[in-house]
Write an enzyme that holds these catalytic residues in place. Structure first.
Site, PDB file in Angstrom:
ATOM      1  N   HIS A 172       1.767  -1.311  -5.099  1.00 26.69           N
ATOM      2  CA  HIS A 172       0.757  -2.164  -5.720  1.00 26.69           C
ATOM      3  C   HIS A 172       1.343  -3.129  -6.755  1.00 26.69           C
ATOM      4  O   HIS A 172       0.645  -4.006  -7.251  1.00 26.69           O
ATOM      5  CB  HIS A 172      -0.400  -1.322  -6.308  1.00 26.69           C
ATOM      6  N   ASP A 227       2.327   4.551  -2.108  1.00 25.48           N
ATOM      7  CA  ASP A 227       2.395   3.590  -3.213  1.00 25.48           C
ATOM      8  C   ASP A 227       3.845   3.318  -3.609  1.00 25.48           C
ATOM      9  O   ASP A 227       4.189   3.328  -4.782  1.00 25.48           O
ATOM     10  CB  ASP A 227       1.563   4.052  -4.428  1.00 25.48           C
ATOM     11  N   SER A 275       3.476   0.768 -14.303  1.00 19.65           N
ATOM     12  CA  SER A 275       3.490   1.002 -12.859  1.00 19.65           C
ATOM     13  C   SER A 275       4.822   0.607 -12.252  1.00 19.65           C
ATOM     14  O   SER A 275       5.313  -0.504 -12.495  1.00 19.65           O
ATOM     15  CB  SER A 275       2.377   0.200 -12.181  1.00 19.65           C
TER      16      SER A 275
END
Lengths: 186, 306
Positions: free
Chosen positions: A46, A75, A143
């Protein structure tokens, strides 16, 4: 508190060196981990939505990177640096997350809120097969960045926050992902 | 890049993991509520202490032991005033090693540890944020010491242990005593409640069945009553069928003394109704229409819904 302990400065320095900022030119940037000598950088799927991304090292040097594989379910995304900006590359040490015990110290480094190389500390909250679950504060810019043990070895890639807990994709899943990538390329 | 020698940080990390392991050997998952996960602490070989507020039902309670096996448990006693409940199980438990609470200092590293439904331990880390003396809960329970840890008490960790960095028990963590923060019921309070339950005594605080407001006692009245007390409490409501009504207390009565306790505010009344007063006849001194009077009130247990 923890920063007063001997070894903390080296740990922070080492982790910051292997953590990069990953921007895909669109929304806010995330983080990534320098994974291997041949220029592989791991991040979240992402974070790297496009076909390429700009990777910024802790010392400010930049490189273009191509997204060579992406797995939305795990992910995870693998990037390949297109030009060598540092030699040797500050590759992160890796530890198999399945050997973690509840209560072990873990550290996250990333670029949350525009900060570069920001570090947070916590402990392994519980064990799970899918994620490393940590009692540790993460912000959106974390992230794709590393979650590491007390010796600076990466045990996972920070992926999301659920009910205040940090969830990281375990190093074992990254190894599996890369095995699939190389098997497909062979 | 050279690898770090395992230093103080790695040693601390290993110590914390060992501490979690040590205390977790004495922790169970408590299955007594459909919506809420909670943990419990092995106090002795067959007794578990957990939070009262998370016991949705009185029967069909199960626990998950450290080895992942399920076992049945029965309620041995409940004390909503301190948010403690005791469960009895036939399964053999490993009692938690208790820490010396006197050594606790603000800033100490502490762990909140529990167990999830699959039998896996769960933990969070923080520091002791505040310590203070004895306090009284909103339900009138006596807590021996104010202990507030600064940590995330995730769902499921309530009812579990606050442990020191060596994995010894400091108390039980709960969301039930404050809406704003997780607090810890210290070992001394647990010990007291366990002793009361084992002695077969009531662990519910006494109940009068009145609503009160503090008032000032005028000098003239103090002289007339021959007491040096500046405040008292005035009765603003009397519960139908309650102990106060049965004894003849009326709205407007100004209460001065209950048993040996002078009454200057609502806290004093709670104090006078502390542990062990249920069933006792206490002398109530009060003022009605400017005259000093006395009544005997037999203290009862607080009804479940009061």
């Amino acid at each position: 508190m923890l920063s007063a302990l001997p070894g903390f400065a080296q740990l922070a320095e080492r982790l910051q060196a292997s953590t990069v900022r990953v921007g895909d030119g669109r929304r806010g940037a995330g983080s990534g981990v320098v994974w291997s000598m041949d220029g592989l950088v791991m991040t979240n799927a992402h974070v790297a939505r496009g076909r390429s991304a700009t990777v910024t090292f802790h010392d400010g040097r930049r490189a273009r990177a191509r997204v060579i594989a992406r797995d939305d379910e795990r992910d995870l995304a693998a990037l390949r640096l297109e030009n060598v900006v540092a030699f040797p590359l500050p590759v992160a040490g890796v530890r198999d997350a399945s050997s973690l015990r509840v209560g072990e110290l873990v550290f996250a480094v990333g670029n949350p809120l525009g900060l570069v190389g920001a570090m947070t500390a916590g402990i392994v909250q519980r064990l799970s097969d899918r994620f490393v679950i940590a009692d540790l504060r993460l912000e959106p810019g974390n992230s794709g960045g590393p979650l590491a043990d007390a010796q600076g070895r990466v045990v996972g890639i920070n992926s999301m926050v659920a009910r205040g807990l940090a969830l990281a994709v375990p190093s074992g899943a990254i190894t599996d992902f890369l095995r699939d990538v190389y098997a497909a390329a062979a | 890049m050279s690898t770090n020698e395992p230093g103080a940080l790695a040693a601390l990390s290993a110590d914390l993991a060992a501490a979690v392991e040590r205390i977790a050997a004495s922790l169970v998952y408590v299955d007594a509520d459909r919506r809420r996960d909670s943990s419990g602490i092995a106090w002795d070989e067959h007794t578990i202490v957990t939070t009262d507020h998370a016991l949705e039902r009185d029967e069909d309670i199960e626990i998950v032991l450290p080895d992942g096996k399920r076992a049945r448990a029965a309620i041995a006693g409940r004390d909503p005033s301190t948010d403690l409940a005791l469960l009895h199980t036939e399964a053999t438990l490993v009692p938690a090693a208790r820490a010396d609470a006197g050594a606790l200092r603000v800033g100490n590293i502490v762990l909140a540890v529990g167990r999830d439904e699959d039998g896996q331990p769960a933990a969070s880390m923080g520091v002791v944020s505040a310590l203070d003396g004895p306090w009284r809960t909103w339900r009138g329970g006596d807590i021996d010491r104010f202990v507030r840890p600064d940590l995330s008490l995730y769902p499921g960790l309530s009812g579990g242990a606050l442990a020191d960095a060596g994995g010894a028990l400091l108390g039980l963590n709960t969301w039930g005593l404050s809406r704003r923060m997780a607090l810890t019921v210290p070992n001394a309070t647990i010990e007291r409640v366990v002793a009361q339950v084992n002695a077969g005594g009531s662990i519910r605080p006494g109940y009068l069945g009145i609503a009160l407001q503090p008032v000032r006692l005028p000098d003239s009245l103090q002289r007339a009553l021959d007491i040096a007390q500046e405040g008292a409490v005035i009765v603003v409501d009397v519960a139908g069928g309650g102990p106060a009504e049965k004894a003849g207390v009326m709205i407007g009565d100004v209460l001065v003394h209950l048993g040996a306790q002078p009454l200057e505010d609502a806290d004093d009344v709670q104090r006078a109704l502390g542990n062990g007063t249920v069933g006792q006849a206490l002398t109530l001194r009060f003022v009605r229409a400017g005259e000093a009077r006395e009544l005997a009130v037999t203290i009862e247990e607080r009804p479940q819904d009061a």
